[in-house]
Design a protein around this motif. Structure first.
Motif, PDB file in Angstrom:
ATOM      1  N   TYR A   1       0.835  -1.205   0.000  1.00  0.00           N
ATOM      2  CA  TYR A   1       0.000   0.000   0.000  1.00  0.00           C
ATOM      3  C   TYR A   1       0.869   1.254   0.000  1.00  0.00           C
ATOM      4  O   TYR A   1       1.926   1.290   0.639  1.00  0.00           O
ATOM      5  CB  TYR A   1      -0.892   0.048   1.250  1.00  0.00           C
ATOM      6  N   GLU A   2       0.401   2.274  -0.698  1.00  0.00           N
ATOM      7  CA  GLU A   2       0.972   3.610  -0.567  1.00  0.00           C
ATOM      8  C   GLU A   2       0.256   4.334   0.565  1.00  0.00           C
ATOM      9  O   GLU A   2      -0.964   4.243   0.693  1.00  0.00           O
ATOM     10  CB  GLU A   2       0.786   4.414  -1.854  1.00  0.00           C
ATOM     11  N   TRP A   3       1.019   5.021   1.382  1.00  0.00           N
ATOM     12  CA  TRP A   3       0.426   5.848   2.434  1.00  0.00           C
ATOM     13  C   TRP A   3       0.480   7.296   1.977  1.00  0.00           C
ATOM     14  O   TRP A   3       1.556   7.838   1.700  1.00  0.00           O
ATOM     15  CB  TRP A   3       1.179   5.669   3.749  1.00  0.00           C
ATOM     16  N   ILE A   4      -0.677   7.930   1.857  1.00  0.00           N
ATOM     17  CA  ILE A   4      -0.793   9.268   1.274  1.00  0.00           C
ATOM     18  C   ILE A   4      -1.187  10.267   2.361  1.00  0.00           C
ATOM     19  O   ILE A   4      -2.165  10.063   3.089  1.00  0.00           O
ATOM     20  CB  ILE A   4      -1.829   9.270   0.142  1.00  0.00           C
ATOM     21  N   TRP A   5      -0.419  11.322   2.448  1.00  0.00           N
ATOM     22  CA  TRP A   5      -0.659  12.394   3.413  1.00  0.00           C
ATOM     23  C   TRP A   5      -0.615  13.720   2.667  1.00  0.00           C
ATOM     24  O   TRP A   5       0.366  14.039   2.006  1.00  0.00           O
ATOM     25  CB  TRP A   5       0.410  12.344   4.503  1.00  0.00           C
ATOM     26  N   HIS A   6      -1.721  14.466   2.713  1.00  0.00           N
ATOM     27  CA  HIS A   6      -1.826  15.733   1.981  1.00  0.00           C
ATOM     28  C   HIS A   6      -1.455  15.558   0.512  1.00  0.00           C
ATOM     29  O   HIS A   6      -0.651  16.326  -0.040  1.00  0.00           O
ATOM     30  CB  HIS A   6      -0.945  16.803   2.634  1.00  0.00           C
ATOM     31  N   ASN A   7      -2.017  14.532  -0.120  1.00  0.00           N
ATOM     32  CA  ASN A   7      -1.830  14.233  -1.544  1.00  0.00           C
ATOM     33  C   ASN A   7      -0.398  13.844  -1.912  1.00  0.00           C
ATOM     34  O   ASN A   7      -0.037  13.835  -3.089  1.00  0.00           O
ATOM     35  CB  ASN A   7      -2.269  15.421  -2.409  1.00  0.00           C
ATOM     36  N   MET A   8       0.424  13.516  -0.920  1.00  0.00           N
ATOM     37  CA  MET A   8       1.799  13.100  -1.179  1.00  0.00           C
ATOM     38  C   MET A   8       2.025  11.698  -0.614  1.00  0.00           C
ATOM     39  O   MET A   8       1.580  11.391   0.494  1.00  0.00           O
ATOM     40  CB  MET A   8       2.790  14.079  -0.535  1.00  0.00           C
ATOM     41  N   THR A   9       2.713  10.852  -1.393  1.00  0.00           N
ATOM     42  CA  THR A   9       3.077   9.530  -0.904  1.00  0.00           C
ATOM     43  C   THR A   9       4.269   9.670   0.036  1.00  0.00           C
ATOM     44  O   THR A   9       5.342  10.130  -0.361  1.00  0.00           O
ATOM     45  CB  THR A   9       3.443   8.584  -2.062  1.00  0.00           C
ATOM     46  N   VAL A  10       4.082   9.280   1.296  1.00  0.00           N
ATOM     47  CA  VAL A  10       5.137   9.453   2.286  1.00  0.00           C
ATOM     48  C   VAL A  10       5.688   8.117   2.784  1.00  0.00           C
ATOM     49  O   VAL A  10       6.708   8.087   3.481  1.00  0.00           O
ATOM     50  CB  VAL A  10       4.643  10.290   3.487  1.00  0.00           C
ATOM     51  N   ALA A  11       5.025   6.996   2.432  1.00  0.00           N
ATOM     52  CA  ALA A  11       5.522   5.689   2.864  1.00  0.00           C
ATOM     53  C   ALA A  11       4.858   4.592   2.038  1.00  0.00           C
ATOM     54  O   ALA A  11       3.810   4.801   1.401  1.00  0.00           O
ATOM     55  CB  ALA A  11       5.252   5.454   4.346  1.00  0.00           C
ATOM     56  N   VAL A  12       5.490   3.430   2.033  1.00  0.00           N
ATOM     57  CA  VAL A  12       4.921   2.225   1.436  1.00  0.00           C
ATOM     58  C   VAL A  12       4.894   1.145   2.512  1.00  0.00           C
ATOM     59  O   VAL A  12       5.902   0.895   3.179  1.00  0.00           O
ATOM     60  CB  VAL A  12       5.738   1.737   0.221  1.00  0.00           C
ATOM     61  N   SER A  13       3.732   0.542   2.716  1.00  0.00           N
ATOM     62  CA  SER A  13       3.582  -0.508   3.721  1.00  0.00           C
ATOM     63  C   SER A  13       3.316  -1.841   3.042  1.00  0.00           C
ATOM     64  O   SER A  13       2.573  -1.917   2.060  1.00  0.00           O
ATOM     65  CB  SER A  13       2.429  -0.180   4.672  1.00  0.00           C
ATOM     66  N   THR A  14       3.923  -2.905   3.564  1.00  0.00           N
ATOM     67  CA  THR A  14       3.691  -4.250   3.047  1.00  0.00           C
ATOM     68  C   THR A  14       3.167  -5.132   4.173  1.00  0.00           C
ATOM     69  O   THR A  14       3.597  -5.017   5.329  1.00  0.00           O
ATOM     70  CB  THR A  14       4.977  -4.870   2.471  1.00  0.00           C
ATOM     71  N   LEU A  15       2.242  -6.023   3.820  1.00  0.00           N
ATOM     72  CA  LEU A  15       1.642  -6.959   4.775  1.00  0.00           C
ATOM     73  C   LEU A  15       1.854  -8.380   4.286  1.00  0.00           C
ATOM     74  O   LEU A  15       1.770  -8.648   3.087  1.00  0.00           O
ATOM     75  CB  LEU A  15       0.145  -6.695   4.918  1.00  0.00           C
ATOM     76  N   HIS A  16       2.109  -9.289   5.224  1.00  0.00           N
ATOM     77  CA  HIS A  16       2.338 -10.690   4.868  1.00  0.00           C
ATOM     78  C   HIS A  16       1.682 -11.577   5.914  1.00  0.00           C
ATOM     79  O   HIS A  16       1.969 -11.466   7.110  1.00  0.00           O
ATOM     80  CB  HIS A  16       3.834 -10.988   4.809  1.00  0.00           C
ATOM     81  N   LEU A  17       0.761 -12.445   5.463  1.00  0.00           N
ATOM     82  CA  LEU A  17       0.108 -13.413   6.346  1.00  0.00           C
ATOM     83  C   LEU A  17       0.490 -14.816   5.901  1.00  0.00           C
ATOM     84  O   LEU A  17       0.337 -15.155   4.726  1.00  0.00           O
ATOM     85  CB  LEU A  17      -1.412 -13.257   6.297  1.00  0.00           C
ATOM     86  N   GLU A  18       0.993 -15.635   6.844  1.00  0.00           N
ATOM     87  CA  GLU A  18       1.332 -17.009   6.524  1.00  0.00           C
ATOM     88  C   GLU A  18       0.869 -17.935   7.642  1.00  0.00           C
ATOM     89  O   GLU A  18       0.695 -17.518   8.797  1.00  0.00           O
ATOM     90  CB  GLU A  18       2.836 -17.170   6.312  1.00  0.00           C
ATOM     91  N   ARG A  19       0.701 -19.214   7.275  1.00  0.00           N
ATOM     92  CA  ARG A  19       0.307 -20.206   8.261  1.00  0.00           C
ATOM     93  C   ARG A  19       1.516 -21.057   8.630  1.00  0.00           C
ATOM     94  O   ARG A  19       2.270 -21.489   7.751  1.00  0.00           O
ATOM     95  CB  ARG A  19      -0.802 -21.103   7.717  1.00  0.00           C
ATOM     96  N   GLN A  20       1.717 -21.272   9.930  1.00  0.00           N
ATOM     97  CA  GLN A  20       2.807 -22.111  10.424  1.00  0.00           C
ATOM     98  C   GLN A  20       2.210 -23.138  11.391  1.00  0.00           C
ATOM     99  O   GLN A  20       1.962 -22.825  12.563  1.00  0.00           O
ATOM    100  CB  GLN A  20       3.872 -21.269  11.117  1.00  0.00           C
ATOM    101  N   GLY A  21       1.948 -24.333  10.890  1.00  0.00           N
ATOM    102  CA  GLY A  21       1.328 -25.364  11.717  1.00  0.00           C
ATOM    103  C   GLY A  21      -0.064 -24.951  12.137  1.00  0.00           C
ATOM    104  O   GLY A  21      -0.914 -24.636  11.305  1.00  0.00           O
ATOM    105  N   ASP A  22      -0.317 -24.900  13.456  1.00  0.00           N
ATOM    106  CA  ASP A  22      -1.641 -24.518  13.938  1.00  0.00           C
ATOM    107  C   ASP A  22      -1.715 -23.040  14.305  1.00  0.00           C
ATOM    108  O   ASP A  22      -2.669 -22.592  14.948  1.00  0.00           O
ATOM    109  CB  ASP A  22      -2.052 -25.379  15.138  1.00  0.00           C
ATOM    110  N   THR A  23      -0.690 -22.270  13.904  1.00  0.00           N
ATOM    111  CA  THR A  23      -0.707 -20.837  14.174  1.00  0.00           C
ATOM    112  C   THR A  23      -0.613 -20.044  12.877  1.00  0.00           C
ATOM    113  O   THR A  23      -0.243 -20.564  11.829  1.00  0.00           O
ATOM    114  CB  THR A  23       0.463 -20.418  15.092  1.00  0.00           C
ATOM    115  N   TRP A  24      -0.965 -18.777  12.972  1.00  0.00           N
ATOM    116  CA  TRP A  24      -0.840 -17.833  11.867  1.00  0.00           C
ATOM    117  C   TRP A  24       0.127 -16.728  12.280  1.00  0.00           C
ATOM    118  O   TRP A  24       0.107 -16.280  13.433  1.00  0.00           O
ATOM    119  CB  TRP A  24      -2.198 -17.225  11.522  1.00  0.00           C
ATOM    120  N   VAL A  25       0.958 -16.291  11.342  1.00  0.00           N
ATOM    121  CA  VAL A  25       1.908 -15.208  11.595  1.00  0.00           C
ATOM    122  C   VAL A  25       1.594 -14.071  10.621  1.00  0.00           C
ATOM    123  O   VAL A  25       1.533 -14.271   9.402  1.00  0.00           O
ATOM    124  CB  VAL A  25       3.367 -15.675  11.410  1.00  0.00           C
TER     125      VAL A  25
END
Length: 256
Positions: free
Chosen positions: A52-76
């Motif tokens: 995702y682009e993070w937009i503040w006052h019509n300017m891109t100020v950061a890029v965020s990444t998300l990652h979901l994975e499964r590890q056995g009976d848990t999620w990270v």
């Protein structure tokens, strides 16, 4: 990723409502019969990567990444943000990680870690959830956490996003979630807020809008969730009264 961002200078989570990507991921992943067991629900939760682009006052100020994975009976679930443009003037490069389980009672966080990438510890966290002994311990935002019993339905800034998904998978729009804040707990209320078709880098896609708000707070966070993509949000926006404080716009999505 998308929750409670109003308290920070950066977007770490696409709500939760500080905006926990701190952003605030309210989503609908479809309807699943309540007669199915917890294991079946967990199987319906799909690993994904999104940016995702993070937009503040019509300017891109950061890029965020998300990652979901499964590890056995848990999620990270992990979130990472990097500054762009004038955002490089800030030293913050927040990373967050939540480990959790999906049960008949919903999502139960097991551990939560946060590091804003600076020498300061004011926005860092390291918290453990001991469900066997109903105790929560650790450090969150320089506050010592030691709480017994664990409040029902408690979530951290990242697990709350997955908790929303699981509830919606079960055919329910959650009314509220309790969120860890320092060494206390705050309640955020959720409701459906309309529909909209968005033009995005991943296509023109129909979305359902959800909003999250804390009682007596002037801030409201909205999530444009895409049913065709498992209700991953394509846009997240926080307003203070009528003023837009920030907007997150999807740039890429890969879902297994």
């Amino acid at each position: 990723m998308f929750t409670r961002v109003n308290k920070r200078r950066h977007p770490a989570k696409p709500h939760s409502a500080r905006g926990s990507f701190r952003l605030g991921l309210s989503s609908s992943l479809g309807v699943l019969a309540l007669s199915l067991g917890a294991a079946a629900y967990a199987d319906e939760l799909k690993p994904f990567d999104a940016s995702y682009e993070w937009i503040w006052h019509n300017m891109t100020v950061a890029v965020s990444t998300l990652h979901l994975e499964r590890q056995g009976d848990t999620w990270v679930y992990r979130s990472k943000s990097e500054p762009r443009g004038i955002g490089r003037m800030l030293s913050d490069r927040p990373t967050l990680e939540s480990v959790m389980k999906v049960t008949d009672d919903g999502v139960r966080p097991i551990s939560y870690k946060a590091d804003d990438g600076t020498s300061s510890t004011k926005r860092d966290a390291k918290v453990q959830f001991d469900w066997e002994h109903h105790r929560m311990t650790g450090i969150n935002e320089d506050a010592k956490v030691d709480m017994t019993p664990i409040p029902p339905g408690i979530q951290d800034d990242l697990s709350v996003q997955i908790a929303l998904m699981v509830e919606l998978l079960r055919g329910r729009t959650p009314d509220k979630f309790s969120l860890l804040s320092g060494n206390s707990v705050r309640e955020y209320h959720y409701s459906r807020d309309g529909e909209e078709t968005l033009k995005t880098p991943v296509g023109t896609i129909e979305t359902i809008i959800y909003k999250s708000e804390k009682q007596y707070s002037p801030r409201i966070t909205r999530f444009w969730c895409a049913p065709s993509l498992g209700y991953i949000p394509l846009r997240v926006q926080q307003k203070r009264n009528d003023d837009v404080e920030w907007t997150m716009q999807v740039q890429s999505v890969k879902r297994e």
